[in-house]
Scaffold this motif. Structure first.
Motif, mmCIF file in Angstrom:
data_model
loop_
_atom_site.group_PDB
_atom_site.id
_atom_site.type_symbol
_atom_site.label_atom_id
_atom_site.label_comp_id
_atom_site.label_asym_id
_atom_site.label_seq_id
_atom_site.Cartn_x
_atom_site.Cartn_y
_atom_site.Cartn_z
ATOM 1 N N ARG A 173 0.737 -1.144 -0.005
ATOM 2 C CA ARG A 173 0.041 0.099 0.047
ATOM 3 C C ARG A 173 0.888 1.209 -0.076
ATOM 4 O O ARG A 173 1.796 1.500 0.749
ATOM 5 C CB ARG A 173 -0.943 0.065 1.201
ATOM 6 N N LEU A 174 0.631 2.001 -0.951
ATOM 7 C CA LEU A 174 1.575 3.276 -1.041
ATOM 8 C C LEU A 174 0.800 4.647 -0.658
ATOM 9 O O LEU A 174 -0.450 4.609 -0.959
ATOM 10 C CB LEU A 174 2.128 3.261 -2.793
ATOM 11 N N LEU A 175 1.567 5.623 0.010
ATOM 12 C CA LEU A 175 0.828 6.689 0.510
ATOM 13 C C LEU A 175 1.723 7.747 0.547
ATOM 14 O O LEU A 175 3.002 7.751 1.000
ATOM 15 C CB LEU A 175 0.218 6.419 1.973
ATOM 16 N N ARG A 176 1.499 8.998 -0.322
ATOM 17 C CA ARG A 176 2.349 10.127 -0.314
ATOM 18 C C ARG A 176 2.362 10.526 0.848
ATOM 19 O O ARG A 176 1.104 11.115 1.756
ATOM 20 C CB ARG A 176 2.010 11.000 -1.450
ATOM 21 N N LEU A 177 3.346 11.214 1.642
ATOM 22 C CA LEU A 177 3.654 11.732 2.884
ATOM 23 C C LEU A 177 3.726 13.272 2.790
ATOM 24 O O LEU A 177 4.378 13.626 2.016
ATOM 25 C CB LEU A 177 4.779 11.131 3.698
ATOM 26 N N PRO A 178 3.126 13.950 3.622
ATOM 27 C CA PRO A 178 3.254 15.456 3.428
ATOM 28 C C PRO A 178 4.637 15.919 3.986
ATOM 29 O O PRO A 178 4.750 15.562 5.076
ATOM 30 C CB PRO A 178 2.038 15.913 4.595
ATOM 31 N N ALA A 179 5.368 16.586 3.116
ATOM 32 C CA ALA A 179 6.657 16.972 3.424
ATOM 33 C C ALA A 179 7.121 18.062 2.525
ATOM 34 O O ALA A 179 6.958 17.924 1.297
ATOM 35 C CB ALA A 179 7.814 15.636 3.324
#
Length: 926
Positions: free
Chosen positions: A272-278
């Motif tokens: 499961r891929l998820l873009r992290l807020p950075a």
């Protein structure tokens, strides 16, 4: 008045405008006398009031101006003001400020002529009246505003407390989340979405890839994957495509083959891929789970569901699902137990139709059933004996256990029914057996007694022992054998007690006892450790073998057989409530079973002995039996293993099983001890249901608090804004503008009152405190009056066309509840329609029913939202910023049901909504 004029501009022009206004004596006099605000003319030199208008007289609860004139402000005020200063000291202070600044607005506490104390907002402005300077004092009572401010402060304090609690919980949650990531059971990695290089990973990721933590940051997903995935695509191309999807805001979930280093073993996983807020970085987090176990669990779940269905259909215990009025579902066992041939003979009928008019205790079946159903709906379960009847009138004694469950979105009752005809007979047989045991105990020629293990004191002794000992029974109970000098050799007593405490039993030990008369006997003693009320005791069997010893040679053979019989048979074995059995290891057949096991099996002892568990159909799952035998063969014992057994009556039980390998007659056997824990497991299930209900109630409370804080904020803000505009610009506003602001205050006040009325009515409905009071009224006039009220409340936003066709003048209903129904439905139709649209309201008679249809062409309701229409605080997903509480339709449904009617909603998004309400309000036609 132009509302865009700034406060600063207004203040700069105030002096010039005031001078111009006060030069006109007539205008000032009219304004002074007709003003709704209380106005005093104050002489700052003497510090007394020299004039006031009628509004001031009314505000101060006076009967005439004369009571107020030439009075010092302190004489019309309490001794101290809110800031702690005296009213007399405070007066010159505010005069000085007003003279310095040109005007001064402040708050003051006044005391009316009737003694009442109330807060004021005061505007003190110096004016020139010839050579004598005066001050215009405009006062406005702000009691209600102060009350509202206190309420707002209390709400803010409560909100701040909840925010602090949520902040603390969030910090705790973040700490737990970090610990979860570090110690998560799945592999977690974070990598650069542009280069694909790993930046971080937990220990599970390192183990999955087969690399140490320090090497992980040198790799990319392609380095730990085979060249091609299972679908034939290159791993590098597919990985790039999935990363781009995640960077675009998606959350792709997919299966992926990983190659473990250094051996190259392929591992199938779910990723499961998820873009992290950075900020400034494209980071992607990947959660990786070895889906081998999950797929195995999914197969097990499907098998479990199939087993449950097979259990329901094939169980010999009857299962009936019903609500308070009719049977909804039955299994074949229930059909058989109740003497029916087919399930459809029972479905849709009231449960009371399967019972005789009266139960065995003489109570009415209907009344007793109602009591049990109420108990179940209140407490969650109920258990009782019941007398049913077959179609031919045959009475069927049953044990019934009711459980409240949720089925298809509503609360229903699940009834487990068991035909206890055999159990009733078995209980009678058990009672008879206990009676026989008691008679045999007392009538036995053997000396039988029970002693406490701790001190050796007798707690029970049979007649043979008491008569031989020579003491009355009351002198024997509570004393030990040592106190009677019963043992010829005290060492024999010490040895016997030591064996009992260490080994737990004595078998046919020869000892010598002496009674009160001095007679010395040779005793053959056997003893067994038993528990009475969880306290260790000794069950002693003593046989006088003095005569037998004299003829021991002739009776040696029979004595050997007796010892072997006593070794196999013990009272503790038969009296134990635990199911105990002994099986031959070689063929698995029962060679011994205690009464508890035989009675539970439901077959005669001679049928059970010589049979295997499989032949008796004991195990629900034959595979579990095989595992138990396999474990016994491997380690020789089983400890507290949960399993499922079924007796001959088809009853299914949860059993806690222990077993040991023993030797009898030089042959390996298995000793089984089984404890019925069915009721304990059922209690655990009930506890889980109770916790779920508490969670649901907590969510409803949270929804209510959220609705109140959100829906009240907007009208309160509008009221405050309108009030401030009136306060600041009242004199400069045109009458139409003032009326507009007052109407805004009134409209939003009605809105808040309407919301609170809805909540209160629902609360009274839930508490059963809202009574239904039908009365005769004219339905035609009532409907038209409701339409007029809705048009007025909505400022005629939409046109409402009403058509009342063939409706008699007289109807019978509760006007208050009917008003809630029509007002909510018409208000919703107007609220969710475009301005100047038409809402159609028709009322027709259909027999005893009034059929009321309200149709609009508004935004409509989605299919998904229609499933939640009548739930508290639920609103459509497409309502946008339109205000509402989510209580209206629930209130309509409850009020309609009190009338004995029903509500039907038909709606499509973008096409509008049609609501039909059918109410039985007309008498039968003659």
């Amino acid at each position: 008045m132009n509302p865009l004029i700034s406060t600063r501009d207004r203040d700069e022009r105030t002096g010039a405008e005031d001078v111009s206004m006060f030069d006109n004596g007539d205008m000032f006099q009219k304004l002074f006398e007709r003003s709704a605000d209380a106005i005093f003319l104050f002489d700052p030199a003497r510090e007394v009031f020299v004039d006031c208008n009628q509004a001031a007289v009314e505000m101060m609860r006076a009967t005439s101006k004369e009571q107020l004139l030439l009075q010092h402000p302190a004489e019309l005020s309490p001794e101290f003001q809110p800031d702690g200063k005296t009213s007399r000291d405070k007066t010159p202070e505010v005069i000085t400020i007003a003279l310095a600044k040109g005007s001064h607005r402040f708050e003051w506490t006044a005391r009316g002529m009737d003694g009442s104390v109330f807060p004021l907002e005061v505007l003190l402005t110096p004016i020139q009246n010839g050579e004598q300077p005066l001050m215009a004092t405009v006062c406005r009572e702000i009691t209600e505003r102060k009350r509202a401010e206190r309420q707002i402060l209390e709400l803010n304090a409560s909100l701040e407390q909840r925010v602090n609690e949520r902040t603390a919980a969030l910090k705790s949650s973040e700490a737990r989340l970090r610990a979860v990531v570090e110690h998560a059971p799945e592999a977690i990695v974070v990598f650069d979405g542009n280069t694909g290089r790993f930046l971080f990973g937990n220990e599970h990721a390192c183990r999955l890839y087969g690399v140490p933590m320090e090497r992980l940051t040198e790799l990319t997903p392609a380095d730990v994957s085979p060249e091609f995935q299972a679908d034939g695509r290159r791993s590098s191309e597919l990985a790039r495509e999935l990363m781009d999807e995640a960077l675009a805001g998606g959350t792709p979930v997919f299966e992926w083959l990983h190659r473990q280093q250094p051996d190259g073993r392929l591992i199938s996983t779910e990723v499961r891929l998820l873009r992290l807020p950075a900020e400034g970085q494209n980071l992607i987090r990947a959660s990786i789970i070895d889906n081998t176990d999950r797929k195995r669990a999914e197969r097990a779940l499907r098998e479990s569901e199939a087993k449950f269905r097979a259990l329901f259909e094939g169980a010999s215990q009857g299962v009936v699902l019903h609500d308070e009025s009719k049977v909804l579902q039955v299994n074949p066992a229930a059909v058989r137990i109740l003497g029916r041939r087919f399930a459809h003979e029972m479905l849709g009928k009231h449960p009371g139709e399967f019972s005789p008019p009266f139960q065995s205790n003489g109570e009415s079946s209907d009344a007793l059933a109602r009591k049990h159903i109420d108990e179940c709906m209140t407490k969650g379960s109920a258990r009782f004996d019941w007398l049913a009847c077959a179609p031919n009138g045959r009475e069927i004694p049953m044990e019934v256990m009711l459980t409240r469950i949720e089925w298809s979105g509503r609360q229903v009752i699940q009834a487990f029914i068991t035909d206890i005809t055999d159990r009733t007979h078995a209980q009678a047989a058990l009672t008879e057996s206990e009676t026989r045991f008691s008679v045999a105990f007392q009538a036995s020629p053997f000396f039988i007694s029970i002693l406490r293990m701790s001190d050796g004191a007798y707690v029970l002794a049979n007649d043979a022992f008491v008569n031989w000992l020579g003491y009355p029974r009351e002198e024997v109970i509570g004393r030990s054998s040592a106190e009677f000098g019963m043992w010829e050799n005290p060492d024999e007593r010490t040895s016997a007690l030591k064996n009992m405490r260490q080994v737990g039993s004595i078998r046919q030990r020869e000892v010598h006892w002496r009674n009160r008369r001095g007679e010395l006997l040779t005793i053959l003693l056997s003893a067994e450790t038993i528990k009475l009320k969880d306290t260790p005791h000794i069950l002693s069997f003593a046989q006088d073998i003095t005569q037998r010893k004299r003829a021991e040679e002739e009776l040696r053979a029979s004595a050997a057989q007796l010892r072997e019989s006593e070794a196999r048979f013990s009272t503790a074995f038969q009296a134990s409530p635990i199911f105990i059995g002994i099986l031959c290891t070689s063929d698995g057949k029962f060679v011994l079973a205690n009464d508890a096991l035989v009675n539970w099996l439901g077959c005669p002892r001679e049928e059970a002995l010589g049979q295997t568990c499989a032949a008796l159909g004991l195990w629900e799952n034959v595979a579990d039996r095989a595992l138990v035998w396999e474990e016994l063969g491997a380690i020789g014992r089983i400890r507290q293993k949960e399993c499922r057994w079924r007796n001959r009556r088809g009853e299914l039980f949860t059993i806690l099983l222990s077993a040991d390998t023993i030797t009898l007659g030089h042959t390996p056997h298995v000793l089984l001890l089984a404890l019925d824990i069915t009721q304990r497991k059922q209690a655990e299930v009930e506890i889980l249901k109770t916790l779920a209900r508490e969670k649901e109630l907590s969510q409803l409370k949270s929804n209510f608090v959220s609705m109140v804080s959100h829906e009240f904020r907007t009208p309160l803000g509008i009221i405050q804004s309108s009030a401030e505009l009136l306060r600041e610009f009242h004199k400069k506003m045109q009458p139409g503008e003032r009326d507009e602001q007052l109407e805004s205050i009134a409209r939003n006040t009605r809105r808040m009152a309407g919301m609170m009325e809805g909540v209160l009515v629902l609360s009274r409905l839930d508490a059963g405190k809202l009574d239904f009071h039908p009365a005769a009224f004219d339905l035609n006039l009532f409907c038209r009056r409701v339409v007029d009220e809705v048009l007025s409340a909505t400022n005629r936003r939409c046109l409402i066309e009403i058509a009342v066709n063939s409706v008699p003048t007289k109807a019978q209903a509760d006007e208050q509840l009917l008003g809630h129904i029509f007002t909510n439905l018409l208000s919703n139709a107007v609220k969710y329609s475009e301005p100047r649209a038409t809402v159609h309201f028709t009322v027709e008679r259909d027999g005893q029913d009034a059929v009321c249809v309200i149709r609009d062409q508004g935004i409509g309701i989605s299919v998904a939202d229609q499933q939640q229409l009548f739930k508290a605080f639920n609103r459509g997903s497409n309502v946008g910023t339109r205000p509402g509480t989510g209580l209206g339709l629930l209130l309509v449904k409850r009020c309609t049901e009190l009338h004995g009617g029903w509500v039907k909603v038909d709606s499509k998004v973008g096409e509008g909504t049609t609501v039909m309400v059918r109410l039985p309000v007309f008498p039968k036609e003659s």
